[in-house]
Enzyme design. Structure first.
Site, PDB file in Angstrom:
ATOM      1  N   GLU A  42       0.855  -1.183   0.000  1.00  0.00           N
ATOM      2  CA  GLU A  42       0.000   0.000   0.000  1.00  0.00           C
ATOM      3  C   GLU A  42       0.888   1.229   0.000  1.00  0.00           C
ATOM      4  O   GLU A  42       1.876   1.288   0.751  1.00  0.00           O
ATOM      5  CB  GLU A  42      -0.919   0.041   1.220  1.00  0.00           C
ATOM      6  CG  GLU A  42      -1.799   1.298   1.255  1.00  0.00           C
ATOM      7  CD  GLU A  42      -2.749   1.330   2.444  1.00  0.00           C
ATOM      8  OE1 GLU A  42      -3.211   0.248   2.856  1.00  0.00           O
ATOM      9  OE2 GLU A  42      -3.021   2.434   2.954  1.00  0.00           O
ATOM     10  N   GLU A  73      -2.752  11.629   1.889  1.00  0.00           N
ATOM     11  CA  GLU A  73      -3.842  11.287   2.804  1.00  0.00           C
ATOM     12  C   GLU A  73      -4.004  12.428   3.803  1.00  0.00           C
ATOM     13  O   GLU A  73      -3.012  12.972   4.303  1.00  0.00           O
ATOM     14  CB  GLU A  73      -3.501   9.980   3.529  1.00  0.00           C
ATOM     15  CG  GLU A  73      -4.567   9.473   4.477  1.00  0.00           C
ATOM     16  CD  GLU A  73      -4.148   8.181   5.163  1.00  0.00           C
ATOM     17  OE1 GLU A  73      -5.033   7.382   5.496  1.00  0.00           O
ATOM     18  OE2 GLU A  73      -2.929   7.974   5.365  1.00  0.00           O
TER      19      GLU A  73
END
Length: 217
Positions: free
Chosen positions: A119, A124
């Site tokens: 990932e 974010e």
């Protein structure tokens, strides 16, 4: 490859993206995704993801735990799988106007098609006023960099360069507004297929309670 004008028409969007997560409507936060919370402004080549508070939704299940669903929100994912080939690489670049209110959790990320990890959180925002850049080699071996997110009401350019380092590992360089923020390494990421996701999740890692009242986007 995804063209730069992918949001300039519905047909171009449909050629490269699907609605929701690759696995469905739910993930690890308090949003349930639906198509109605995704909008595209063709004239400006802009994707907007929104979230509205709701009640009466059945809970989601993630990691063996139930998660209350308090919002309906928008998510899209690319139809193409991305896999860094030996000697190869990718650039992921976009401009964002992202919320940083407590309980809002937008993300621009890559995640494994087959199992997990890899990932890579290309960008974010977790309701703290900061932006995060992360690479998960395992659930406990994580490279993470949080920096202040200046002027949230302004657009900011994010660029992530993924490159094969040694026919096994992938180097990731994260840039914001043309400045290198951090460099990380994905161990054994070469050849691993990844989904590309853009989502507006809520609560979860961004804190609770999330915002009430007006639509978030």
């Amino acid at each position: 490859m995804i063209p730069r004008d992918v949001f300039s028409s519905q047909s171009k969007f449909d050629a490269d993206f699907n609605y929701l997560y690759p696995w469905g409507t739910d993930h690890n936060g308090a949003s349930r995704m639906d198509k109605a919370h995704v909008s595209i402004e063709y004239s400006s080549n802009t994707l907007t993801l929104a979230a509205d508070r709701v009640s009466g939704q059945p809970p989601a299940t993630h990691g063996g735990k139930q998660i209350p669903i308090n919002y309906l929100a928008g998510t899209v994912h690319a139809k193409e799988h991305f896999s860094v080939a030996p000697t190869g690489g990718y650039d992921f670049e976009a401009e964002f106007l992202a919320p940083v209110t407590r309980g809002t959790w937008p993300a621009f990320w890559l995640t494994a098609v087959d199992g997990w990890p890899p990932e890579i959180d290309l960008a974010e925002w977790k309701g703290s006023g900061k932006i995060s850049f992360n690479t998960f080699n395992t659930s406990s071996q994580v490279s993470a960099k949080d920096v202040n997110y200046p002027s949230p009401g302004n657009w900011h350019k994010i660029l992530c360069e993924l490159r094969d380092l040694n026919r096994a590992d992938v180097g990731i360089k994260f840039y914001m507004d043309g400045q290198l923020v951090t460099s990380q390494v994905g161990k054994g990421f070469v050849g691993k297929r990844m989904w590309f996701v853009i989502n507006l999740q809520m609560e979860g890692s961004s804190g609770t309670p999330g915002p009430n009242g007006s639509r978030q986007s």
